[in-house]
Scaffold this motif. Sequence first.
Motif, PDB file in Angstrom:
ATOM      1  N   MET A   1      35.819  18.898 -23.391  1.00  0.00           N
ATOM      2  CA  MET A   1      36.271  17.681 -22.729  1.00  0.00           C
ATOM      3  C   MET A   1      36.184  17.945 -21.238  1.00  0.00           C
ATOM      4  O   MET A   1      36.273  19.077 -20.787  1.00  0.00           O
ATOM      5  CB  MET A   1      37.674  17.276 -23.157  1.00  0.00           C
ATOM      6  CG  MET A   1      38.770  18.198 -22.767  1.00  0.00           C
ATOM      7  SD  MET A   1      40.361  17.550 -23.323  1.00  0.00           S
ATOM      8  CE  MET A   1      41.441  18.787 -22.648  1.00  0.00           C
ATOM      9  N   GLU A   2      35.956  16.884 -20.501  1.00  0.00           N
ATOM     10  CA  GLU A   2      35.861  17.040 -19.052  1.00  0.00           C
ATOM     11  C   GLU A   2      36.703  15.969 -18.379  1.00  0.00           C
ATOM     12  O   GLU A   2      36.892  14.882 -18.915  1.00  0.00           O
ATOM     13  CB  GLU A   2      34.409  16.961 -18.597  1.00  0.00           C
ATOM     14  CG  GLU A   2      33.701  15.692 -19.004  1.00  0.00           C
ATOM     15  CD  GLU A   2      32.206  15.745 -18.773  1.00  0.00           C
ATOM     16  OE1 GLU A   2      31.702  14.808 -18.132  1.00  0.00           O
ATOM     17  OE2 GLU A   2      31.557  16.695 -19.233  1.00  0.00           O
ATOM     18  N   GLN A   3      37.184  16.313 -17.205  1.00  0.00           N
ATOM     19  CA  GLN A   3      38.008  15.368 -16.475  1.00  0.00           C
ATOM     20  C   GLN A   3      37.121  14.477 -15.623  1.00  0.00           C
ATOM     21  O   GLN A   3      36.226  14.947 -14.926  1.00  0.00           O
ATOM     22  CB  GLN A   3      39.010  16.112 -15.597  1.00  0.00           C
ATOM     23  CG  GLN A   3      40.057  15.202 -15.002  1.00  0.00           C
ATOM     24  CD  GLN A   3      41.178  15.962 -14.353  1.00  0.00           C
ATOM     25  OE1 GLN A   3      41.053  17.135 -14.018  1.00  0.00           O
ATOM     26  NE2 GLN A   3      42.295  15.295 -14.150  1.00  0.00           N
TER      27      GLN A   3
ATOM     28  N   TRP B   1      40.344  11.959 -19.341  1.00  0.00           N
ATOM     29  CA  TRP B   1      39.669  13.097 -19.960  1.00  0.00           C
ATOM     30  C   TRP B   1      38.657  12.512 -20.921  1.00  0.00           C
ATOM     31  O   TRP B   1      38.980  11.634 -21.722  1.00  0.00           O
ATOM     32  CB  TRP B   1      40.667  13.995 -20.688  1.00  0.00           C
ATOM     33  CG  TRP B   1      41.467  14.806 -19.713  1.00  0.00           C
ATOM     34  CD1 TRP B   1      42.674  14.478 -19.168  1.00  0.00           C
ATOM     35  CD2 TRP B   1      41.094  16.046 -19.147  1.00  0.00           C
ATOM     36  NE1 TRP B   1      43.072  15.455 -18.292  1.00  0.00           N
ATOM     37  CE2 TRP B   1      42.124  16.438 -18.262  1.00  0.00           C
ATOM     38  CE3 TRP B   1      39.987  16.890 -19.293  1.00  0.00           C
ATOM     39  CZ2 TRP B   1      42.079  17.624 -17.533  1.00  0.00           C
ATOM     40  CZ3 TRP B   1      39.958  18.072 -18.566  1.00  0.00           C
ATOM     41  CH2 TRP B   1      40.990  18.425 -17.699  1.00  0.00           C
TER      42      TRP B   1
ATOM     43  N   TYR C   1      43.873  15.972 -27.942  1.00  0.00           N
ATOM     44  CA  TYR C   1      44.094  16.164 -26.515  1.00  0.00           C
ATOM     45  C   TYR C   1      45.432  16.864 -26.342  1.00  0.00           C
ATOM     46  O   TYR C   1      46.465  16.368 -26.812  1.00  0.00           O
ATOM     47  CB  TYR C   1      44.094  14.786 -25.843  1.00  0.00           C
ATOM     48  CG  TYR C   1      44.400  14.780 -24.370  1.00  0.00           C
ATOM     49  CD1 TYR C   1      43.498  15.281 -23.447  1.00  0.00           C
ATOM     50  CD2 TYR C   1      45.601  14.244 -23.900  1.00  0.00           C
ATOM     51  CE1 TYR C   1      43.775  15.251 -22.092  1.00  0.00           C
ATOM     52  CE2 TYR C   1      45.878  14.208 -22.546  1.00  0.00           C
ATOM     53  CZ  TYR C   1      44.969  14.709 -21.646  1.00  0.00           C
ATOM     54  OH  TYR C   1      45.234  14.677 -20.313  1.00  0.00           O
TER      55      TYR C   1
ATOM     56  N   LYS D   1      46.979  17.919 -23.360  1.00  0.00           N
ATOM     57  CA  LYS D   1      47.523  17.918 -22.005  1.00  0.00           C
ATOM     58  C   LYS D   1      48.523  16.785 -21.769  1.00  0.00           C
ATOM     59  O   LYS D   1      48.719  16.354 -20.640  1.00  0.00           O
ATOM     60  CB  LYS D   1      46.387  17.835 -20.989  1.00  0.00           C
ATOM     61  CG  LYS D   1      45.429  19.015 -21.054  1.00  0.00           C
ATOM     62  CD  LYS D   1      44.391  18.932 -19.972  1.00  0.00           C
ATOM     63  CE  LYS D   1      43.428  20.085 -20.026  1.00  0.00           C
ATOM     64  NZ  LYS D   1      44.015  21.373 -19.754  1.00  0.00           N
TER      65      LYS D   1
ATOM     66  N   GLU E   1      43.282   8.466 -21.155  1.00  0.00           N
ATOM     67  CA  GLU E   1      43.674   8.363 -19.748  1.00  0.00           C
ATOM     68  C   GLU E   1      45.155   8.045 -19.638  1.00  0.00           C
ATOM     69  O   GLU E   1      45.708   7.306 -20.454  1.00  0.00           O
ATOM     70  CB  GLU E   1      42.829   7.327 -19.015  1.00  0.00           C
ATOM     71  CG  GLU E   1      42.888   5.919 -19.568  1.00  0.00           C
ATOM     72  CD  GLU E   1      41.865   4.990 -18.926  1.00  0.00           C
ATOM     73  OE1 GLU E   1      40.799   5.445 -18.499  1.00  0.00           O
ATOM     74  OE2 GLU E   1      42.165   3.791 -18.870  1.00  0.00           O
TER      75      GLU E   1
END
Length: 185
Positions: free
Chosen positions: A19-21, A28, A70, A72, A183
Motif C-alpha cells: 500500500m502506498e500513501q 492509503w 489496513y 494504521k 482515507e
Amino acid sequence: MSVQKGGVKSSHYQAESNMEQDIDRKAWVFKPSGLNFIWGGDSRYWVIPKEDRTPAELKMASWLEVTGSYNKIEPGKTYRIGFKISFTSDATGWDQAPVFMSAKVGKKGKTVWKRIKSVNNNIEKLKGGTGPVNIPDETDGRFEVFVSPKVAINQDTELQFGLYEVWTGKWKKGLLVYEAFVEEV
C-alpha cells in the motif's frame, strides 16, 4: 497457477504488503497486488498484474471476493473506503448481481455492509470506456467506518474491508480492479 503460502498451494491470491500513501488524496492506496482475490491464484479466473499501473481482471467467477486490510487506524476517527473499477467491453453477469462492500475493525468487530447499486445501474456506461470510477459513487453515498474512541491501541484494530458478490451463483466476467483506498475523513 497457484500461489504458495507457507508451502501450501492455494488457488487464491494472498496480498503482498503493498500500500502506498497518496498525500494529495490523504489516502492509503492498495494496488491489486496489495489485495486478496478469491480464486486469484488461478489465471482461468483472475489475472493479477505484476505492474502497479495495470488493473486486476476478472476472467470469470461465480464468487466475487476482493479484500484488504489496513492497520494504521486510530481510535475516535472515521475512515472512508472505496474501490476504483471499470469493466471490459465484454463484461457480463453484472446486471442483476448485487454488489456489496463490507468493513469491520478487528476480527471480532461488527461487520458493516453497503450495497453498491451504482455498479448495476451503470454497467453499460462503465463498459463503454468511460475509464475507471470510484465506488461507491455519489448516488450510493460514502462508505465510512467510525472507530470507537473506546478501542484500545493494544486491541486488534486492523480495518478489514472487501468487495463482494457471492449470492447469485451466476458467472460474472470483465471486472477491472485498479485499486482500493482508505482515507481518513
